[in-house]
Design a protein around this motif. Structure first.
Motif, PDB file in Angstrom:
ATOM      1  N   LEU A 168       1.932  -5.029  -2.432  1.00  0.00           N
ATOM      2  CA  LEU A 168       2.890  -3.606  -1.610  1.00  0.00           C
ATOM      3  C   LEU A 168       4.152  -2.980  -2.370  1.00  0.00           C
ATOM      4  O   LEU A 168       3.812  -1.389  -2.413  1.00  0.00           O
ATOM      5  CB  LEU A 168       3.470  -4.192  -0.399  1.00  0.00           C
ATOM      6  CG  LEU A 168       3.331  -5.276   0.379  1.00  0.00           C
ATOM      7  CD1 LEU A 168       4.109  -5.050   1.468  1.00  0.00           C
ATOM      8  CD2 LEU A 168       2.927  -3.620   1.885  1.00  0.00           C
ATOM      9  N   ILE A 169       4.576  -3.643  -3.424  1.00  0.00           N
ATOM     10  CA  ILE A 169       5.662  -2.869  -4.528  1.00  0.00           C
ATOM     11  C   ILE A 169       4.754  -2.447  -5.317  1.00  0.00           C
ATOM     12  O   ILE A 169       4.853  -0.785  -5.436  1.00  0.00           O
ATOM     13  CB  ILE A 169       6.371  -3.457  -4.999  1.00  0.00           C
ATOM     14  CG1 ILE A 169       6.852  -4.456  -3.802  1.00  0.00           C
ATOM     15  CG2 ILE A 169       7.191  -2.967  -6.165  1.00  0.00           C
ATOM     16  CD1 ILE A 169       7.441  -5.921  -4.017  1.00  0.00           C
ATOM     17  N   ASP A 212       9.456  -0.602   5.034  1.00  0.00           N
ATOM     18  CA  ASP A 212       7.520   0.626   5.431  1.00  0.00           C
ATOM     19  C   ASP A 212       6.840  -0.711   6.089  1.00  0.00           C
ATOM     20  O   ASP A 212       6.271  -0.371   7.348  1.00  0.00           O
ATOM     21  CB  ASP A 212       6.923   0.877   3.868  1.00  0.00           C
ATOM     22  CG  ASP A 212       7.336   1.666   3.270  1.00  0.00           C
ATOM     23  OD1 ASP A 212       7.868   2.509   4.068  1.00  0.00           O
ATOM     24  OD2 ASP A 212       6.764   1.172   1.827  1.00  0.00           O
ATOM     25  N   HIS A 213       7.282  -1.457   5.169  1.00  0.00           N
ATOM     26  CA  HIS A 213       6.437  -2.710   6.689  1.00  0.00           C
ATOM     27  C   HIS A 213       6.858  -2.493   8.114  1.00  0.00           C
ATOM     28  O   HIS A 213       6.197  -2.831   8.727  1.00  0.00           O
ATOM     29  CB  HIS A 213       6.423  -3.504   5.827  1.00  0.00           C
ATOM     30  CG  HIS A 213       4.951  -4.739   5.292  1.00  0.00           C
ATOM     31  ND1 HIS A 213       3.564  -4.092   6.623  1.00  0.00           N
ATOM     32  CD2 HIS A 213       4.945  -5.303   4.184  1.00  0.00           C
ATOM     33  CE1 HIS A 213       3.253  -5.193   5.201  1.00  0.00           C
ATOM     34  NE2 HIS A 213       3.615  -5.409   4.077  1.00  0.00           N
ATOM     35  N   VAL A 228      13.599  -1.866  -4.941  1.00  0.00           N
ATOM     36  CA  VAL A 228      12.326  -1.590  -4.277  1.00  0.00           C
ATOM     37  C   VAL A 228      11.486  -2.642  -3.007  1.00  0.00           C
ATOM     38  O   VAL A 228      10.876  -1.871  -2.664  1.00  0.00           O
ATOM     39  CB  VAL A 228      11.638  -0.928  -5.008  1.00  0.00           C
ATOM     40  CG1 VAL A 228      10.074  -1.144  -5.419  1.00  0.00           C
ATOM     41  CG2 VAL A 228      12.133  -0.364  -6.674  1.00  0.00           C
ATOM     42  N   LYS A 232       2.500   4.970  -5.351  1.00  0.00           N
ATOM     43  CA  LYS A 232       2.902   6.496  -4.335  1.00  0.00           C
ATOM     44  C   LYS A 232       3.892   7.568  -4.904  1.00  0.00           C
ATOM     45  O   LYS A 232       4.173   8.592  -4.195  1.00  0.00           O
ATOM     46  CB  LYS A 232       2.869   6.240  -2.674  1.00  0.00           C
ATOM     47  CG  LYS A 232       2.714   6.934  -1.077  1.00  0.00           C
ATOM     48  CD  LYS A 232       2.401   5.949   0.094  1.00  0.00           C
ATOM     49  CE  LYS A 232       4.172   5.487   0.270  1.00  0.00           C
ATOM     50  NZ  LYS A 232       4.274   4.521   0.819  1.00  0.00           N
ATOM     51  N   TYR A 255       3.501   0.826  -3.443  1.00  0.00           N
ATOM     52  CA  TYR A 255       4.527   2.129  -3.243  1.00  0.00           C
ATOM     53  C   TYR A 255       4.771   2.807  -4.463  1.00  0.00           C
ATOM     54  O   TYR A 255       5.163   3.915  -4.482  1.00  0.00           O
ATOM     55  CB  TYR A 255       5.699   0.701  -2.865  1.00  0.00           C
ATOM     56  CG  TYR A 255       6.894   1.917  -2.511  1.00  0.00           C
ATOM     57  CD1 TYR A 255       7.367   2.803  -1.551  1.00  0.00           C
ATOM     58  CD2 TYR A 255       7.944   2.026  -3.787  1.00  0.00           C
ATOM     59  CE1 TYR A 255       8.942   3.561  -1.009  1.00  0.00           C
ATOM     60  CE2 TYR A 255       8.745   2.958  -3.323  1.00  0.00           C
ATOM     61  CZ  TYR A 255       9.637   3.048  -1.979  1.00  0.00           C
ATOM     62  OH  TYR A 255      10.525   3.895  -2.008  1.00  0.00           O
ATOM     63  N   LEU A 256       4.885   2.032  -5.387  1.00  0.00           N
ATOM     64  CA  LEU A 256       5.004   2.432  -7.212  1.00  0.00           C
ATOM     65  C   LEU A 256       4.244   3.529  -7.058  1.00  0.00           C
ATOM     66  O   LEU A 256       4.800   4.568  -7.587  1.00  0.00           O
ATOM     67  CB  LEU A 256       5.767   2.008  -7.593  1.00  0.00           C
ATOM     68  CG  LEU A 256       6.591   0.719  -7.849  1.00  0.00           C
ATOM     69  CD1 LEU A 256       6.959  -0.079  -9.077  1.00  0.00           C
ATOM     70  CD2 LEU A 256       8.222   1.691  -8.171  1.00  0.00           C
ATOM     71  N   ALA A 312      10.301  -1.593   0.595  1.00  0.00           N
ATOM     72  CA  ALA A 312       8.687  -1.797   1.163  1.00  0.00           C
ATOM     73  C   ALA A 312       8.961  -2.349   2.609  1.00  0.00           C
ATOM     74  O   ALA A 312       8.109  -2.509   3.025  1.00  0.00           O
ATOM     75  CB  ALA A 312       7.841  -2.490  -0.253  1.00  0.00           C
TER      76      ALA A 312
END
Lengths: 87, 165
Positions: free
Chosen positions: B156-157, A75-76, A68, B163, B160-161, A72
């Motif tokens: 950020l995570i 994404d960045h 995960v 979403k 992300y989760l 991320a």
């Protein structure tokens, strides 16, 4: 990974139970378990006269969460690429 | 990304830029390094092993700050496939975060970029696959070594989760 599956299903297991049905030696399995123990994925405990192995679920979860994190990071990175090519 | 999917990450993004511009940003080593936050010692040519080090990105101050602790960290990428302006892929070691560890004999993941024209824009798809070949023990070790980094990106995570669930 089948070792992990068996530990998941069977809870704490002795080395004899763990190696049942695997076409590899008890020594080889123990070696795998030691590597996993070094990474904090499994724990070894004494139960009476036997040593039993069990999963350390928090660390297993951590291994999954790592993906995960990489996700991320992508994404960045793609956000930076967008900024870079559109400026 | 479902939590059950452990082998592959796939991302798409729409870029409002000409195809040639996107292609150059991906395959010119200097340009790639500028947005990604790396510095390479050679050009991206088919079959080449290109060595690089982490340098803070120039396009995002906040990210640059996060990359600072890893500055100078060496790694290698192996250029796998180049189909001009359509496909670019390379292999690397995704969990190579501990200094002093030789990762050269461990399995790599494949990072692939696909470009597709959508009207005036370019749809870019990036996939990173082959995580299941990396020993679980290595993943957990890398995670532990990177726990500081993890804390930094935790927000950020969470986003992300939120979403994806």
């Amino acid at each position: 990974m089948r070792l992990v599956a068996r530990l998941c299903d069977g809870g704490p297991l002795s080395i004899a139970k763990l190696t049942e049905g695997f076409p590899i030696s008890r020594q080889a399995i123990t070696k795998h378990l030691r590597v996993m123990e070094g990474a904090g994925l499994v724990q070894c405990a004494q139960s009476g006269r036997e040593r039993v192995w069990q999963l350390e679920p928090r660390r297993l979860d951590a291994a999954r969460r790592h993906l995960v994190e990489i996700s991320a990071q992508w994404d960045h990175a793609l956000g930076r690429l967008k900024h870079f090519v559109e400026r | 990304m479902s939590i059950a999917t452990t082998d592959r990450i796939e991302k798409t993004i729409l870029l409002h830029a000409p195809r040639a511009r996107v292609w150059r940003a991906l395959t010119n080593a200097d340009e790639f390094g500028e947005w990604f936050g790396m510095k390479f010692d050679g050009a991206f040519t088919l079959g080449a092993t290109v060595r690089g080090i982490i340098v803070p990105t120039k396009v995002d101050d906040e990210v640059a700050e996060k990359q600072k602790p890893h500055e100078g960290f060496p790694f290698e990428i192996l250029i796998e496939q180049i189909v001009p302006e359509r496909h670019f892929s390379f292999r690397w070691h995704p969990f190579a975060v501990e200094s002093g560890v030789d990762y050269s004999h461990e399995p790599t993941t494949l990072v692939a970029f696909e470009l597709e024209q959508i009207g005036p824009d370019i749809k870019l798809t990036v996939t990173e696959s082959g995580f299941d070949r990396i020993p679980l023990a290595r993943r957990a070790q890398a995670f532990a070594a990177n726990e500081g980094g993890w804390t930094m990106v935790v927000t950020l995570i969470e986003k992300y989760l939120a979403k994806n669930h």
